[in-house]
Design a protein around this motif. Structure first.
Motif, PDB file in Angstrom:
ATOM      1  N   GLY A 177       0.777  -1.237   0.000  1.00 20.77           N
ATOM      2  CA  GLY A 177       0.000   0.000   0.000  1.00 20.77           C
ATOM      3  C   GLY A 177       0.803   1.280   0.000  1.00 20.77           C
ATOM      4  N   LYS A 178       2.103   1.212  -0.284  1.00 16.78           N
ATOM      5  CA  LYS A 178       2.933   2.410  -0.214  1.00 16.78           C
ATOM      6  C   LYS A 178       3.208   3.052  -1.570  1.00 16.78           C
ATOM      7  N   ALA A 179       2.964   2.320  -2.639  1.00 17.77           N
ATOM      8  CA  ALA A 179       3.238   2.875  -3.967  1.00 17.77           C
ATOM      9  C   ALA A 179       2.251   3.984  -4.305  1.00 17.77           C
ATOM     10  N   GLU A 180       2.715   4.916  -5.119  1.00 18.80           N
ATOM     11  CA  GLU A 180       1.874   6.036  -5.550  1.00 18.80           C
ATOM     12  C   GLU A 180       1.207   5.694  -6.875  1.00 18.80           C
ATOM     13  N   ILE A 181      -0.088   5.987  -6.977  1.00 14.99           N
ATOM     14  CA  ILE A 181      -0.825   5.766  -8.216  1.00 14.99           C
ATOM     15  C   ILE A 181      -1.141   7.126  -8.830  1.00 14.99           C
ATOM     16  N   ILE A 182      -0.695   7.314 -10.055  1.00 11.84           N
ATOM     17  CA  ILE A 182      -0.971   8.562 -10.779  1.00 11.84           C
ATOM     18  C   ILE A 182      -1.953   8.241 -11.894  1.00 11.84           C
ATOM     19  N   CYS A 183      -3.105   8.895 -11.865  1.00 10.49           N
ATOM     20  CA  CYS A 183      -4.143   8.695 -12.873  1.00 10.49           C
ATOM     21  C   CYS A 183      -4.084   9.869 -13.849  1.00 10.49           C
ATOM     22  N   MET A 207     -11.737  22.943 -20.906  1.00  8.26           N
ATOM     23  CA  MET A 207     -11.478  21.509 -21.050  1.00  8.26           C
ATOM     24  C   MET A 207     -10.872  20.932 -19.770  1.00  8.26           C
ATOM     25  N   LEU A 208      -9.963  21.674 -19.157  1.00  5.38           N
ATOM     26  CA  LEU A 208      -9.352  21.225 -17.915  1.00  5.38           C
ATOM     27  C   LEU A 208     -10.393  21.122 -16.809  1.00  5.38           C
ATOM     28  N   MET A 209     -11.278  22.117 -16.730  1.00  2.00           N
ATOM     29  CA  MET A 209     -12.316  22.098 -15.701  1.00  2.00           C
ATOM     30  C   MET A 209     -13.199  20.861 -15.834  1.00  2.00           C
ATOM     31  N   HIS A 210     -13.593  20.534 -17.069  1.00  4.00           N
ATOM     32  CA  HIS A 210     -14.449  19.367 -17.271  1.00  4.00           C
ATOM     33  C   HIS A 210     -13.708  18.064 -16.991  1.00  4.00           C
ATOM     34  N   ALA A 211     -12.410  18.028 -17.292  1.00  3.86           N
ATOM     35  CA  ALA A 211     -11.618  16.841 -16.964  1.00  3.86           C
ATOM     36  C   ALA A 211     -11.589  16.626 -15.449  1.00  3.86           C
ATOM     37  N   GLU A 212     -11.435  17.711 -14.699  1.00  7.16           N
ATOM     38  CA  GLU A 212     -11.415  17.608 -13.242  1.00  7.16           C
ATOM     39  C   GLU A 212     -12.764  17.148 -12.702  1.00  7.16           C
ATOM     40  N   ILE A 213     -13.851  17.670 -13.273  1.00  7.92           N
ATOM     41  CA  ILE A 213     -15.196  17.260 -12.857  1.00  7.92           C
ATOM     42  C   ILE A 213     -15.429  15.779 -13.157  1.00  7.92           C
ATOM     43  N   ASN A 214     -15.015  15.361 -14.349  1.00  8.46           N
ATOM     44  CA  ASN A 214     -15.216  13.965 -14.742  1.00  8.46           C
ATOM     45  C   ASN A 214     -14.396  13.005 -13.889  1.00  8.46           C
ATOM     46  N   PHE A 215     -13.197  13.444 -13.473  1.00 11.54           N
ATOM     47  CA  PHE A 215     -12.413  12.586 -12.585  1.00 11.54           C
ATOM     48  C   PHE A 215     -13.127  12.397 -11.255  1.00 11.54           C
ATOM     49  N   LYS A 216     -13.688  13.457 -10.718  1.00 10.04           N
ATOM     50  CA  LYS A 216     -14.391  13.349  -9.434  1.00 10.04           C
ATOM     51  C   LYS A 216     -15.571  12.384  -9.538  1.00 10.04           C
ATOM     52  N   LYS A 217     -16.302  12.435 -10.645  1.00  6.09           N
ATOM     53  CA  LYS A 217     -17.398  11.493 -10.858  1.00  6.09           C
ATOM     54  C   LYS A 217     -16.858  10.065 -10.999  1.00  6.09           C
ATOM     55  N   PHE A 218     -15.775   9.948 -11.711  1.00  8.80           N
ATOM     56  CA  PHE A 218     -15.157   8.650 -11.993  1.00  8.80           C
ATOM     57  C   PHE A 218     -14.674   7.977 -10.717  1.00  8.80           C
ATOM     58  N   ILE A 219     -13.972   8.719  -9.888  1.00  6.25           N
ATOM     59  CA  ILE A 219     -13.347   8.139  -8.701  1.00  6.25           C
ATOM     60  C   ILE A 219     -14.374   7.783  -7.644  1.00  6.25           C
ATOM     61  N   PRO A 231      -4.592  12.604  -9.411  1.00  4.08           N
ATOM     62  CA  PRO A 231      -4.976  12.880 -10.795  1.00  4.08           C
ATOM     63  C   PRO A 231      -4.056  13.930 -11.414  1.00  4.08           C
ATOM     64  N   ILE A 232      -3.698  13.718 -12.670  1.00  8.11           N
ATOM     65  CA  ILE A 232      -2.963  14.733 -13.412  1.00  8.11           C
ATOM     66  C   ILE A 232      -3.632  14.884 -14.778  1.00  8.11           C
ATOM     67  N   TYR A 233      -3.577  16.089 -15.294  1.00  6.35           N
ATOM     68  CA  TYR A 233      -4.258  16.406 -16.551  1.00  6.35           C
ATOM     69  C   TYR A 233      -3.225  16.968 -17.523  1.00  6.35           C
ATOM     70  N   THR A 234      -3.163  16.365 -18.701  1.00  6.96           N
ATOM     71  CA  THR A 234      -2.144  16.717 -19.678  1.00  6.96           C
ATOM     72  C   THR A 234      -2.816  17.126 -20.978  1.00  6.96           C
ATOM     73  N   GLN A 235      -2.406  18.258 -21.490  1.00  2.00           N
ATOM     74  CA  GLN A 235      -2.955  18.721 -22.768  1.00  2.00           C
ATOM     75  C   GLN A 235      -2.154  18.127 -23.915  1.00  2.00           C
ATOM     76  N   ASP A 236      -2.868  17.536 -24.870  1.00  2.00           N
ATOM     77  CA  ASP A 236      -2.243  16.933 -26.046  1.00  2.00           C
ATOM     78  C   ASP A 236      -2.213  17.958 -27.175  1.00  2.00           C
ATOM     79  N   ASP A 237      -1.012  18.256 -27.667  1.00  2.00           N
ATOM     80  CA  ASP A 237      -0.870  19.264 -28.716  1.00  2.00           C
ATOM     81  C   ASP A 237      -0.627  18.678 -30.104  1.00  2.00           C
TER      82      ASP A 237
END
Length: 307
Positions: A177-183, A207-219, A231-237
């Motif tokens: 239970g000590k490892a870090e999980i990055i979503c 787009m970032l705001m909606h990603a954050e909202i969707n993560f909260k629903k997801f988790i 959670p981390i959010y990355t913009q794809d260019d």
């Protein structure tokens, strides 16, 4: 996640075998593994009948030699043997079909294969296995080390992303239970954003705001076992989110990437998802676990019966 009681490890007599055996040892340590099939597939030999008549023990001797070589590698690199039965399997024929048939016959829970970068040979055809296997697939690159400090889980908040994150949670729990999980969620700015009257920066914020909202629903629908999920959010260019995933894995020094196969039913299991496909193609550095609920395969019987 089911227990990994039966494990198939695909060896090919290259230096990568030692790495795969060490990962098999690492996986089995906390999974109540009962049986491990160390497997080597010989390509079709096409030995003339006259040669076989003159040397009738030729193939049997070759098979026994390969089994001895596999056993030597296992004895050197597998750190725990108690209560685990080892089996050394040598087959002749097409690599992917033989492995899939073995996994089907033995009701395997996981297949471990190698990803070659500089070593000679092609390694196992991992994409074909990822599409067809009826269990999870762990792909190990050269020189990877079995560690459990940081796991990266790419997510688009879909059901198969949920499978992957739940798998990561259970894995981390098993290893203390000590490892870090990055979503990681990778989002793209749609090309027609300017028709909304918003600037590029404004639409990025939306787009970032909606990603954050969707993560909260997801988790909310996932039992996190009280583990920390970052959670981390990355913009794809550049319209290739997989490059962003690999870049993030390098940035955080991830010990592995976990992604869910898209197919969740027999009708859809051939479609592992474009992101998983690209990760299998491009990732040369990080252990990659492609998760699939056991038994969710597509056309496996038709495929292996062609043998």
């Amino acid at each position: 996640m089911y227990q990994i009681k039966k494990l198939i490890v695909c060896l090919d007599q290259s230096d990568l075998d030692e790495t795969l055996v060490r990962f098999a040892s690492f996986v089995s340590r906390v999974n109540q593994t009962k049986k491990i099939y160390f497997t080597n597939v010989i390509r079709n030999l096409q030995i003339p009948k006259e040669v076989l008549e003159e040397f009738p023990n030729l193939i049997d001797n070759m098979v026994e030699e390969r089994k001895r070589q596999m056993k030597d590698v296992v004895d050197k690199n597998f750190s725990k043997k108690e209560d685990i039965e080892f089996s050394y399997v040598v087959k002749e024929g097409q690599l992917s079909k033989k492995i899939l048939k073995l996994a089907h016959e033995k009701s395997a829970d996981m297949i471990i294969i190698g990803r070659k970068v500089t070593l000679p040979g092609t390694g196992v055809i991992s994409q074909r296995l990822a599409r067809r296997a009826s269990c999870s697939l762990l792909i190990i690159p050269e020189k990877a080390e079995p560690k459990m400090d940081k796991l990266l889980v790419p997510s688009d908040f879909s059901d198969y992303s949920k499978d992957a994150l739940e798998e990561a949670i259970i894995i981390v729990e098993k290893y203390g239970g000590k490892a870090e999980i990055i979503c990681q969620n990778v989002f793209t700015i749609p090309s027609g954003y300017h028709f909304t009257g918003k600037s590029y920066e404004e639409f990025t914020s939306i787009m970032l705001m909606h990603a954050e909202i969707n993560f909260k629903k997801f988790i909310r629908n996932i039992d996190t076992k009280n583990l920390k999920i970052t959670p981390i959010y990355t913009q794809d260019d550049d319209d290739d989110p997989v490059e962003e995933i690999i870049a993030k894995a390098k940035e955080i020094s991830a010990d592995g990437i976990i992604i869910g196969a898209k197919g969740r039913t027999a009708a859809t299991a051939l479609f592992i998802g474009s992101m998983a496909e690209r990760l299998i193609q491009l990732n040369e550095t990080f252990p990659l676990l492609v998760t699939r609920p056991k038994g969710k395969n597509a056309g496996i019987l038709d495929y292996i019966l062609e043998i």
